[in-house]
Scaffold this active site. Structure first.
Site, PDB file in Angstrom:
ATOM      1  N   GLU B  49       0.806  -1.092   0.040  1.00 22.33           N
ATOM      2  CA  GLU B  49      -0.021  -0.060  -0.225  1.00 22.33           C
ATOM      3  C   GLU B  49       0.913   1.201   0.023  1.00 22.33           C
ATOM      4  O   GLU B  49       0.489   2.232  -0.523  1.00 22.33           O
ATOM      5  CB  GLU B  49      -1.080   0.008   1.083  1.00 22.33           C
ATOM      6  CG  GLU B  49      -2.065  -1.065   1.034  1.00 22.33           C
ATOM      7  CD  GLU B  49      -1.710  -2.526   1.640  1.00 22.33           C
ATOM      8  OE1 GLU B  49      -0.424  -2.724   1.894  1.00 22.33           O
ATOM      9  OE2 GLU B  49      -2.641  -3.058   1.674  1.00 22.33           O
ATOM     10  N   PHE B 111     -11.155  -6.956  14.612  1.00 26.28           N
ATOM     11  CA  PHE B 111     -10.082  -7.485  13.625  1.00 26.28           C
ATOM     12  C   PHE B 111      -9.833  -6.528  12.512  1.00 26.28           C
ATOM     13  O   PHE B 111     -10.769  -5.902  11.976  1.00 26.28           O
ATOM     14  CB  PHE B 111     -10.642  -8.683  12.944  1.00 26.28           C
ATOM     15  CG  PHE B 111      -9.614  -9.219  11.972  1.00 26.28           C
ATOM     16  CD1 PHE B 111      -8.273  -9.618  12.455  1.00 26.28           C
ATOM     17  CD2 PHE B 111      -9.845  -9.481  10.464  1.00 26.28           C
ATOM     18  CE1 PHE B 111      -7.262 -10.182  11.438  1.00 26.28           C
ATOM     19  CE2 PHE B 111      -8.926  -9.990   9.662  1.00 26.28           C
ATOM     20  CZ  PHE B 111      -7.780 -10.116  10.049  1.00 26.28           C
ATOM     21  N   GLN B 112      -8.663  -6.213  12.147  1.00 25.71           N
ATOM     22  CA  GLN B 112      -7.981  -5.348  11.169  1.00 25.71           C
ATOM     23  C   GLN B 112      -8.642  -3.787  11.479  1.00 25.71           C
ATOM     24  O   GLN B 112      -8.766  -3.274  10.504  1.00 25.71           O
ATOM     25  CB  GLN B 112      -8.248  -5.705  10.020  1.00 25.71           C
ATOM     26  CG  GLN B 112      -7.313  -7.078   9.527  1.00 25.71           C
ATOM     27  CD  GLN B 112      -7.256  -7.282   8.116  1.00 25.71           C
ATOM     28  OE1 GLN B 112      -8.188  -6.931   7.466  1.00 25.71           O
ATOM     29  NE2 GLN B 112      -6.016  -7.876   7.843  1.00 25.71           N
ATOM     30  N   LYS B 161     -17.417  -0.480   6.504  1.00 28.73           N
ATOM     31  CA  LYS B 161     -17.910  -1.728   5.766  1.00 28.73           C
ATOM     32  C   LYS B 161     -19.259  -1.630   5.535  1.00 28.73           C
ATOM     33  O   LYS B 161     -19.812  -1.760   4.243  1.00 28.73           O
ATOM     34  CB  LYS B 161     -17.343  -2.820   6.257  1.00 28.73           C
ATOM     35  CG  LYS B 161     -17.845  -4.154   5.394  1.00 28.73           C
ATOM     36  CD  LYS B 161     -17.384  -5.495   6.048  1.00 28.73           C
ATOM     37  CE  LYS B 161     -17.995  -6.759   5.507  1.00 28.73           C
ATOM     38  NZ  LYS B 161     -17.520  -7.896   6.082  1.00 28.73           N
ATOM     39  N   MET B 479      24.230   8.616   0.975  1.00 24.41           N
ATOM     40  CA  MET B 479      24.082   9.850   1.536  1.00 24.41           C
ATOM     41  C   MET B 479      24.505   9.917   3.163  1.00 24.41           C
ATOM     42  O   MET B 479      25.273  10.812   3.585  1.00 24.41           O
ATOM     43  CB  MET B 479      22.918  10.509   1.573  1.00 24.41           C
ATOM     44  CG  MET B 479      22.680  11.892   1.846  1.00 24.41           C
ATOM     45  SD  MET B 479      23.573  13.011   1.225  1.00 24.41           S
ATOM     46  CE  MET B 479      22.807  13.642  -0.322  1.00 24.41           C
TER      47      MET B 479
HETATM   48  C1  LIG Z   1      12.397   5.795   4.799  1.00 18.09           C
HETATM   49  C2  LIG Z   1      13.732   6.329   4.937  1.00 18.09           C
HETATM   50  N1  LIG Z   1      14.689   5.766   5.809  1.00 18.09           N
HETATM   51  C3  LIG Z   1      15.963   6.454   6.120  1.00 18.09           C
HETATM   52  C4  LIG Z   1      16.268   7.559   5.409  1.00 18.09           C
HETATM   53  C5  LIG Z   1      17.540   8.160   5.776  1.00 18.09           C
HETATM   54  N2  LIG Z   1      18.386   8.260   4.597  1.00 18.09           N
HETATM   55  C6  LIG Z   1      18.428   9.238   3.735  1.00 18.09           C
HETATM   56  S1  LIG Z   1      19.399   9.048   2.302  1.00 18.09           S
HETATM   57  C7  LIG Z   1      19.629   7.561   2.752  1.00 18.09           C
HETATM   58  C8  LIG Z   1      20.616   6.609   2.040  1.00 18.09           C
HETATM   59  C9  LIG Z   1      20.113   6.386   0.687  1.00 18.09           C
HETATM   60  O1  LIG Z   1      20.874   5.307   0.172  1.00 18.09           O
HETATM   61  P1  LIG Z   1      20.637   4.928  -1.418  1.00 18.09           P
HETATM   62  O2  LIG Z   1      19.121   4.619  -1.573  1.00 18.09           O
HETATM   63  O3  LIG Z   1      21.649   3.780  -1.615  1.00 18.09           O
HETATM   64  O4  LIG Z   1      21.014   6.123  -2.061  1.00 18.09           O
HETATM   65  P2  LIG Z   1      22.411   6.659  -2.108  1.00 18.09           P
HETATM   66  O5  LIG Z   1      22.351   8.187  -1.240  1.00 18.09           O
HETATM   67  O6  LIG Z   1      23.386   5.952  -2.148  1.00 18.09           O
HETATM   68  O7  LIG Z   1      22.554   7.554  -3.760  1.00 18.09           O
HETATM   69  C10 LIG Z   1      19.139   7.128   3.964  1.00 18.09           C
HETATM   70  C11 LIG Z   1      19.302   5.841   4.798  1.00 18.09           C
HETATM   71  C12 LIG Z   1      15.155   8.088   4.598  1.00 18.09           C
HETATM   72  N3  LIG Z   1      15.371   9.182   4.078  1.00 18.09           N
HETATM   73  N4  LIG Z   1      14.302   7.461   4.228  1.00 18.09           N
END
Ligand SMILES: Cc1ncc(C[n+]2csc(CCOP(=O)(O)OP(=O)(O)O)c2C)c(N)n1
Ligand SMILES: [Mg+2]
Lengths: 171, 576
Positions: B49, B111-112, B161, B479
């Site tokens: 979802e 439920f749910q 529902k 990042m």
């Molecule tokens: C749902 C979620 N969890 C954690 C983060 C923190 N976060 C920001 S950038 C990043 C790394 C992303 O890694 P990747 O998808 O490999 O992209 P890259 O930066 O390597 O291009 C994380 C963990 C986030 N933005 N969103």
């Protein structure tokens, strides 16, 4: 500094939760809150007292105004308003003190609305300062319970901040 | 005519011209799915979802129409939440439908059961718990109206529902009457004139344009106004596509990973014309030093954004497009009356900016051995000629795409900007491709974020959506790794993704063509080949693992304090 916010809202479920959520999400406390329907049963009038910076309140008012179910908002902290609250105060009474207690209550134009074998319930109205002074006075007796409505407030004169039109919205 | 609630639901969607909805069925919405079985509405079965909400969001961003998604009660509803918050933060019009347990069981820990109205109250523009079947048409009408007008946003409609199973008279309201909601505001003509004068009289003006330009469809007007008043334009992450990347007045993006020259221009400006923006912390850096010398004009449709973070000198409440249209005649007239010195002064400011662009361009060290991520983005831009819809995930690749792709048009850049939700890019591309079947849609995702919603490869395969998924595979949560390198002494904690699956073979398991590219020499041809395949493709591009995104404004610092990359023989981003 306490600020008084006045809201005209749809009288519907969820509206109060949405409004309160705006404050709780920011960790702000609401000092007092009073809500009831108006002469038009589809509308509720809310008075809130908060202790926040005026700048913060100004921003919150805009966020409140944005809510679909909030019809109009006003900050009633400028002094050109009347404000009242009501308190119910239950005090334990010793038979020897009955007359003295009634006299003191009279100073505040408080009315007795319940007489028990060893208790009174007083009703007093006034602005927040008066209500607080009233409670303060009774501290020397044994206060059993205090219930306050919180302030309700209104702008003086005919200039209402809450103008409802067919297309809606506040001005 | 009397109808069952579920049939009323479908009738209402048809009246709102809904062509496609994204969802997953479940117990309490079976009656709706039974109606959808032969309704002229396309239902896209997603595999989670969250992805349904992101797909509806991508549909809305790419088309400007309202995106619609549908989920069952409880877990179906709670799975939507990340997608709802994403849309809320980026002002994307969504109508989100959830089923709920029958009215008599609400509040019973049935439920749910989940209190989705309570859960989403702070992250929707508005939401409804429907109490009577006969209210459904009015509520759905209002939901679409609220979602799409003013500052758009998600609206959730929760339907128990029993209401879907019971009968009511159906008639669809023609109009909406909401006395607490006035979305249309007409800007004050005096303020417009004052703004026009300020724009012309400023010596070092800069336009700071955001998502409001895209939402209101104001990019043509923005270009006209910028050219008339000869003012350079920088956009936020949300504003990308609102002004062409390649244009003499373009400063690219500003903010934490903005261009050196955009941030520097802002810092030198004597007038900031902020339009459809919200002075977000990722843009402003240290607030007190953001455009500190500039008089500020703020054009904004949402009154609560004005004076929120930065005090403004001239607030203009209004729709970005209308305000720009109103400004234009004033600018035409004033420009004709400007003395020659005006042209000389403006030339001096634009020359200064040209010089900054030359001296501090976006750049990187190219490499023959390993693919540089910036080079990858440049190749994608070359092959697609800036005509693709680029849907990105969150991380370094997102910033490189923002910096190095050449955007020409609005609604060709889809990014979870305010929330920064990893997992957004790929499902949003699905929504975009549904909205724009004839356009090339490229999902540029990280190896980390892709793994949050890659189950949607099944959805893509089922519908043969010709999406090109480009995984910028640096084998890291890049990042986060960059921040650990710069701010935590290179102690890489929980960022290693080197044991990820072979994404090309994974794609093949879904019946999707997969490529794996590791050599710079093969990059251009592989992209060209992959992008010419009519169906879906996954391109797993192995890039330099420890490349960083620069410039970078450290969190909380002034945007004057940019860390610039150190390069041996920099290859620069050509702005022509
Ligand atoms: C749902 C979620 N969890 C954690 C983060 C923190 N976060 C920001 S950038 C990043 C790394 C992303 O890694 P990747 O998808 O490999 O992209 P890259 O930066 O390597 O291009 C994380 C963990 C986030 N933005 N969103
Ligand atoms: Mg990565």
């Amino acid at each position: 500094m306490n600020q008084t916010i006045s809201l005209l809202v749809e009288n519907k479920s969820g509206v109060l939760a949405r409004i309160a959520g705006l404050f709780s999400a920011r960790g702000y406390n609401i000092e007092s809150l009073s809500v009831a329907k108006t002469d038009d049963p589809t509308l509720s009038h809310i008075t809130m007292v908060v202790n926040l910076e005026p700048r913060v309140v100004a921003h919150l008012l805009k966020l409140l105004d944005k809510m679909i179910d909030v019809i109009s908002v006003a900050n009633l902290s400028d002094g050109k308003t009347v404000e009242r609250e009501l308190v119910l105060l239950k005090v334990r009474v010793d038979p020897s003190q009955r007359m003295e207690i009634l006299k003191e209550a009279e100073l505040f134009r408080a009315r007795v609305i319940d007489v028990g074998s060893d208790s009174y319930i007083f009703e007093a109205t006034g602005d927040t300062e008066k209500i607080e002074a009233f409670i303060e006075l009774f501290r020397k007796y044994e206060i059993e319970e205090v219930a306050r409505t919180g302030a309700v407030a209104m702008a003086r004169g005919l200039t209402s901040p809450h103008r409802v039109t067919a297309t809606g919205g506040s001005s | 005519m009397r109808m069952k609630g579920a049939q009323i639901f479908v009738e209402c969607l048809l009246r709102e011209n809904v062509e496609v909805i994204f969802g997953i069925p479940g117990g309490v919405v079976l009656s709706i799915y039974d109606q959808l079985y032969d309704a002229p509405i396309k239902h896209v079965l997603m595999r989670h979802e969250q992805a349904a909400a992101h797909a509806a969001d991508g549909y809305a961003r790419a088309s400007g129409k309202v995106g619609v998604c549908l989920a069952t009660s409880g877990p179906g509803a709670t799975n939507l939440v990340t997608g709802i918050v994403t849309a809320h933060m980026d002002s994307v019009p969504l109508v989100v439908f959830t089923g709920n347990v029958p009215t008599h069981l609400i509040g019973n820990d049935a439920f749910q059961e989940a209190d989705i109205v309570g859960i989403t109250r702070p992250c929707t523009k508005h939401n409804y718990l429907v109490r009577r079947t006969e209210d459904l048409p009015r509520i759905i009408k209002e939901a679409f109206y609220i979602a799409s007008t003013g500052r758009p946003g998600p609206v959730l409609v929760d339907m128990p529902k029993d209401l879907l199973l019971s009968d009511a008279e159906f008639s669809y309201p023609e109009t909406v009457s909401l006395r607490g909601y006035r979305p249309v505001v007409e800007a004050d003509p005096h303020q417009i004139e004052a703004a026009a004068r300020a724009l012309m009289e400023a010596q070092r003006p800069v336009v700071y344009a955001g998502g409001g330009i895209i939402t209101s469809g104001a990019s043509a007007e923005l270009l006209e106004v910028a050219e008339l008043a000869e003012i350079p334009v920088t956009t936020t992450l949300m504003g990308i596509g609102g002004f062409p990347t390649v244009h003499r007045l373009s400063l690219g993006m500003l903010g934490m990973h903005g261009t050196w020259y955009a941030n520097t221009a802002i810092s030198h400006a004597d007038l900031l014309f902020a339009i459809g923006v919200r002075f977000d912390d990722r843009v402003t850096g240290k607030l007190e030093e953001f455009a500190a010398d500039a008089k500020k004009i703020h054009v904004e449709i949402d009154p609560s954004e004005i004076n929120k973070n930065v005090p403004v000198d001239l607030p203009i409440l209004g729709d970005a497009k209308l305000v720009l249209q109103q400004l234009k005649p004033h600018l035409v007239k004033m420009r004709a009356e400007m003395p020659p010195e005006w042209h000389r002064e403006r030339r001096a400011w634009l020359d200064q900016i040209e010089q900054w662009k030359r001296e501090h361009p976006l750049c990187y060290d190219d490499d023959d051995e390993v693919i540089k991520p910036q080079r990858l983005i440049e190749e994608i831009a070359r092959v697609t000629q800036g005509d693709a819809i680029i849907s990105v995930d969150v991380g370094q690749h997102q910033m490189w795409a923002a910096q190095f792709y050449r955007f020409k048009r609005p609604r060709t850049w889809l990014s979870s900007s305010g929330l920064g939700a990893m997992g957004f890019g790929f499902p949003a591309a699905i929504g975009a491709q549904m909205a724009r079947p004839d356009q090339l849609v490229v999902a540029i995702v990280g190896d980390g974020g892709f793994q949050m919603t890659m189950q949607e490869l099944a959805t893509v395969a089922e519908h043969r959506l010709p999406i090109k998924v480009v995984i910028v595979n640096n084998a890291y949560l890049g990042m986060v790794r960059q921040w650990q390198q710069i701010f935590f002494n290179g102690r890489y904690s929980a960022v290693d993704l080197s044991l990820s699956p072979d994404f090309a073979r994974l794609a093949e398991a879904f019946g999707i063509v997969g490529y794996r590219v590791t050599r710079p020499a093969a990059l251009a041809d592989t992209i060209k080949e992959a992008f010419s395949i009519p169906g879906p493709v996954v391109l797993d591009v192995h890039v330099a693992p420890e490349e960083n995104v620069y410039p970078m404004v450290p969190p909380g610092a002034s945007i004057k304090e940019m860390i610039e990359g150190q390069y041996k023989s920099p290859k620069t981003f050509q702005l022509t």
